[in-house]
Design a protein around this motif. Structure first.
Motif, PDB file in Angstrom:
ATOM      1  N   HIS A   1      -5.168  -1.279 -31.735  1.00 26.30           N
ATOM      2  CA  HIS A   1      -6.483  -1.107 -32.344  1.00 26.30           C
ATOM      3  C   HIS A   1      -7.649  -1.501 -31.436  1.00 26.30           C
ATOM      4  O   HIS A   1      -8.745  -0.952 -31.583  1.00 26.30           O
ATOM      5  N   ALA A   2      -7.470  -2.431 -30.504  1.00 32.25           N
ATOM      6  CA  ALA A   2      -8.569  -2.768 -29.588  1.00 32.25           C
ATOM      7  C   ALA A   2      -8.881  -1.572 -28.694  1.00 32.25           C
ATOM      8  O   ALA A   2     -10.055  -1.214 -28.497  1.00 32.25           O
ATOM      9  N   THR A   3      -7.855  -0.925 -28.173  1.00 36.60           N
ATOM     10  CA  THR A   3      -8.062   0.266 -27.347  1.00 36.60           C
ATOM     11  C   THR A   3      -8.630   1.407 -28.185  1.00 36.60           C
ATOM     12  O   THR A   3      -9.517   2.133 -27.738  1.00 36.60           O
ATOM     13  N   GLU A   4      -8.148   1.549 -29.411  1.00 32.09           N
ATOM     14  CA  GLU A   4      -8.687   2.573 -30.316  1.00 32.09           C
ATOM     15  C   GLU A   4     -10.175   2.343 -30.567  1.00 32.09           C
ATOM     16  O   GLU A   4     -10.968   3.287 -30.578  1.00 32.09           O
ATOM     17  N   HIS A   5     -10.556   1.076 -30.749  1.00 28.41           N
ATOM     18  CA  HIS A   5     -11.970   0.744 -30.953  1.00 28.41           C
ATOM     19  C   HIS A   5     -12.789   1.186 -29.740  1.00 28.41           C
ATOM     20  O   HIS A   5     -13.858   1.788 -29.891  1.00 28.41           O
ATOM     21  N   HIS A   6     -12.295   0.904 -28.543  1.00 25.33           N
ATOM     22  CA  HIS A   6     -13.003   1.337 -27.324  1.00 25.33           C
ATOM     23  C   HIS A   6     -13.148   2.860 -27.297  1.00 25.33           C
ATOM     24  O   HIS A   6     -14.223   3.385 -27.004  1.00 25.33           O
ATOM     25  N   ARG A   7     -12.077   3.576 -27.597  1.00 29.68           N
ATOM     26  CA  ARG A   7     -12.131   5.048 -27.564  1.00 29.68           C
ATOM     27  C   ARG A   7     -13.126   5.608 -28.576  1.00 29.68           C
ATOM     28  O   ARG A   7     -13.810   6.586 -28.301  1.00 29.68           O
ATOM     29  N   GLU A   8     -13.199   4.976 -29.738  1.00 27.57           N
ATOM     30  CA  GLU A   8     -14.100   5.466 -30.793  1.00 27.57           C
ATOM     31  C   GLU A   8     -15.564   5.116 -30.531  1.00 27.57           C
ATOM     32  O   GLU A   8     -16.457   5.867 -30.903  1.00 27.57           O
ATOM     33  N   THR A   9     -15.806   3.955 -29.906  1.00 31.00           N
ATOM     34  CA  THR A   9     -17.178   3.467 -29.758  1.00 31.00           C
ATOM     35  C   THR A   9     -17.727   3.566 -28.341  1.00 31.00           C
ATOM     36  O   THR A   9     -18.941   3.571 -28.153  1.00 31.00           O
ATOM     37  N   GLY A  10     -16.842   3.565 -27.354  1.00 34.29           N
ATOM     38  CA  GLY A  10     -17.293   3.520 -25.969  1.00 34.29           C
ATOM     39  C   GLY A  10     -17.643   2.122 -25.501  1.00 34.29           C
ATOM     40  O   GLY A  10     -18.080   1.932 -24.365  1.00 34.29           O
ATOM     41  N   HIS A  11     -17.447   1.115 -26.354  1.00 33.41           N
ATOM     42  CA  HIS A  11     -17.729  -0.265 -25.941  1.00 33.41           C
ATOM     43  C   HIS A  11     -16.785  -0.618 -24.798  1.00 33.41           C
ATOM     44  O   HIS A  11     -15.568  -0.543 -24.951  1.00 33.41           O
ATOM     45  N   PRO A  12     -17.330  -1.032 -23.656  1.00 31.69           N
ATOM     46  CA  PRO A  12     -16.520  -1.101 -22.439  1.00 31.69           C
ATOM     47  C   PRO A  12     -15.665  -2.351 -22.215  1.00 31.69           C
ATOM     48  O   PRO A  12     -14.602  -2.253 -21.614  1.00 31.69           O
ATOM     49  N   VAL A  13     -16.123  -3.526 -22.668  1.00 28.61           N
ATOM     50  CA  VAL A  13     -15.445  -4.766 -22.272  1.00 28.61           C
ATOM     51  C   VAL A  13     -14.991  -5.557 -23.492  1.00 28.61           C
ATOM     52  O   VAL A  13     -15.724  -5.705 -24.462  1.00 28.61           O
ATOM     53  N   MET A  14     -13.775  -6.081 -23.397  1.00 29.53           N
ATOM     54  CA  MET A  14     -13.248  -6.977 -24.424  1.00 29.53           C
ATOM     55  C   MET A  14     -12.757  -8.230 -23.724  1.00 29.53           C
ATOM     56  O   MET A  14     -12.566  -8.259 -22.528  1.00 29.53           O
ATOM     57  N   ARG A  15     -12.573  -9.252 -24.533  1.00 28.79           N
ATOM     58  CA  ARG A  15     -11.937 -10.462 -24.005  1.00 28.79           C
ATOM     59  C   ARG A  15     -10.808 -10.854 -24.940  1.00 28.79           C
ATOM     60  O   ARG A  15     -10.762 -10.457 -26.105  1.00 28.79           O
ATOM     61  N   THR A  16      -9.906 -11.660 -24.406  1.00 24.81           N
ATOM     62  CA  THR A  16      -8.844 -12.177 -25.246  1.00 24.81           C
ATOM     63  C   THR A  16      -9.445 -13.007 -26.372  1.00 24.81           C
ATOM     64  O   THR A  16     -10.481 -13.659 -26.192  1.00 24.81           O
ATOM     65  N   HIS A  17      -8.817 -12.960 -27.509  1.00 28.50           N
ATOM     66  CA  HIS A  17      -9.255 -13.760 -28.660  1.00 28.50           C
ATOM     67  C   HIS A  17      -8.108 -14.700 -29.052  1.00 28.50           C
ATOM     68  O   HIS A  17      -7.927 -15.048 -30.208  1.00 28.50           O
ATOM     69  N   GLU A  18      -7.325 -15.073 -28.055  1.00 31.80           N
ATOM     70  CA  GLU A  18      -6.187 -15.962 -28.248  1.00 31.80           C
ATOM     71  C   GLU A  18      -6.545 -17.366 -27.776  1.00 31.80           C
ATOM     72  O   GLU A  18      -7.172 -17.532 -26.726  1.00 31.80           O
ATOM     73  N   PRO A  19      -6.150 -18.383 -28.546  1.00 35.48           N
ATOM     74  CA  PRO A  19      -6.431 -19.774 -28.153  1.00 35.48           C
ATOM     75  C   PRO A  19      -5.828 -20.093 -26.782  1.00 35.48           C
ATOM     76  O   PRO A  19      -4.712 -19.685 -26.479  1.00 35.48           O
ATOM     77  N   GLY A  20      -6.612 -20.781 -25.962  1.00 35.95           N
ATOM     78  CA  GLY A  20      -6.139 -21.221 -24.657  1.00 35.95           C
ATOM     79  C   GLY A  20      -6.213 -20.157 -23.568  1.00 35.95           C
ATOM     80  O   GLY A  20      -5.876 -20.426 -22.423  1.00 35.95           O
ATOM     81  N   GLU A  21      -6.646 -18.945 -23.897  1.00 36.66           N
ATOM     82  CA  GLU A  21      -6.785 -17.888 -22.896  1.00 36.66           C
ATOM     83  C   GLU A  21      -8.264 -17.585 -22.680  1.00 36.66           C
ATOM     84  O   GLU A  21      -9.072 -17.719 -23.590  1.00 36.66           O
ATOM     85  N   ASP A  22      -8.606 -17.182 -21.454  1.00 36.06           N
ATOM     86  CA  ASP A  22     -10.002 -16.901 -21.129  1.00 36.06           C
ATOM     87  C   ASP A  22     -10.065 -15.811 -20.065  1.00 36.06           C
ATOM     88  O   ASP A  22     -10.249 -16.099 -18.890  1.00 36.06           O
TER      89      ASP A  22
END
Length: 86
Positions: free
Chosen positions: A54-75
């Motif tokens: 779904h994160a990749t699907e969101h990018h394809r639908e919106t064109g929003h280019p950058v995401m970050r991890t939303h997992e604890p302890g990751e950056d």
């Protein structure tokens, strides 16, 4: 080395997450493997190891280019357009 051409245009501060988990996974009755946060709008989506990506699907639908991890302890961040870590 290829660089992200979108990071400078990201909002500051980062958007607030729109939820605690992937809303599409909740809707579909699937389990997200790991979560990603859209750095344009705050959408939370599941990673490409999840059944529906779904994160990749969101990018394809919106064109929003950058995401970050939303997992604890990751950056780390990923640019879908330039295919690089930011």
């Amino acid at each position: 080395m290829k660089q992200c051409t979108h990071a400078d245009a990201l909002p500051h501060p980062e958007p607030v997450p729109l939820g605690e988990t992937c809303p599409e996974c909740l809707r579909d009755g699937t389990d997200p493997v790991q979560l990603r946060l859209c750095l344009t709008c705050g959408h939370v989506g599941c990673c490409d190891s999840s059944p529906r990506r779904h994160a990749t699907e969101h990018h394809r639908e919106t064109g929003h280019p950058v995401m970050r991890t939303h997992e604890p302890g990751e950056d780390w961040r990923w640019c879908f357009v330039d295919h690089v870590l930011v």
